[in-house]
Design a protein around this motif. Sequence first.
Motif, PDB file in Angstrom:
ATOM      1  N   CYS A  55      -5.756   0.517   5.603  1.00 35.87           N
ATOM      2  CA  CYS A  55      -6.156   1.934   5.689  1.00 35.87           C
ATOM      3  C   CYS A  55      -7.439   2.219   4.899  1.00 35.87           C
ATOM      4  CB  CYS A  55      -5.022   2.845   5.237  1.00 35.87           C
ATOM      5  SG  CYS A  55      -4.665   2.786   3.475  1.00 35.87           S
ATOM      6  N   SER A  90      -5.268   2.208  -2.720  1.00 29.21           N
ATOM      7  CA  SER A  90      -3.857   2.568  -2.870  1.00 29.21           C
ATOM      8  C   SER A  90      -2.959   1.343  -2.715  1.00 29.21           C
ATOM      9  CB  SER A  90      -3.504   3.593  -1.790  1.00 29.21           C
ATOM     10  OG  SER A  90      -3.940   3.092  -0.518  1.00 29.21           O
ATOM     11  N   CYS A 109       0.845  -1.191   0.000  1.00 28.42           N
ATOM     12  CA  CYS A 109       0.000   0.000   0.000  1.00 28.42           C
ATOM     13  C   CYS A 109       0.880   1.239   0.000  1.00 28.42           C
ATOM     14  CB  CYS A 109      -0.901  -0.008   1.231  1.00 28.42           C
ATOM     15  SG  CYS A 109      -1.863   1.515   1.360  1.00 28.42           S
ATOM     16  N   CYS A 156      -7.131  -1.259   0.035  1.00 25.86           N
ATOM     17  CA  CYS A 156      -6.193  -1.659   1.089  1.00 25.86           C
ATOM     18  C   CYS A 156      -6.980  -2.119   2.319  1.00 25.86           C
ATOM     19  CB  CYS A 156      -5.287  -0.499   1.461  1.00 25.86           C
ATOM     20  SG  CYS A 156      -4.258  -0.888   2.891  1.00 25.86           S
ATOM     21  N   CYS A 172      -0.255   3.401   3.636  1.00 29.13           N
ATOM     22  CA  CYS A 172       0.064   2.939   4.995  1.00 29.13           C
ATOM     23  C   CYS A 172       1.200   1.916   5.031  1.00 29.13           C
ATOM     24  CB  CYS A 172      -1.180   2.369   5.661  1.00 29.13           C
ATOM     25  SG  CYS A 172      -1.710   0.789   4.968  1.00 29.13           S
TER      26      CYS A 172
HETATM   27 ZN   LIG Z   1      -3.162   1.086   3.201  1.00 31.85          ZN
END
Ligand SMILES: [Zn+2]
Length: 106
Positions: free
Chosen positions: A92, A96, A9, A89, A12
């Motif tokens: 988070c 992403s 990711c 993701c 995060c």
């Molecule tokens: Zn993430």
Amino acid sequence: MGNIIASKCRICNFENTFSYGGNRFNYLTNCPVPAINTETEEFENVNYIVEKNNPKFKFYSDKELKGDNEGRNTFGNFDLELNSCNNYCPKCKNFSFDFRIKFFTD
Ligand SMILES: [Zn+2]
């Protein structure tokens, strides 16, 4: 035919490695795909052949977990397709999460 895919990711830094797709010896019974367990909200690498109708799982081949792939590569396996970037993701919850092939398995 199958792949080992590394994920990361961009926001995060959550990362993992998972199997994707069966190989030529076992593809009729085993087709691992990345998924989200909607009960635990955890990432899981599940056998699509067994779990495809299980409402507990959302698969990364589903539109719901895909964001804008920006015209990049997709990873196909039989009737499944994964995007290489901007996936959901599990940590988070942004779109992403990027995938890249680490290596191929037979
Ligand atoms: Zn993430």
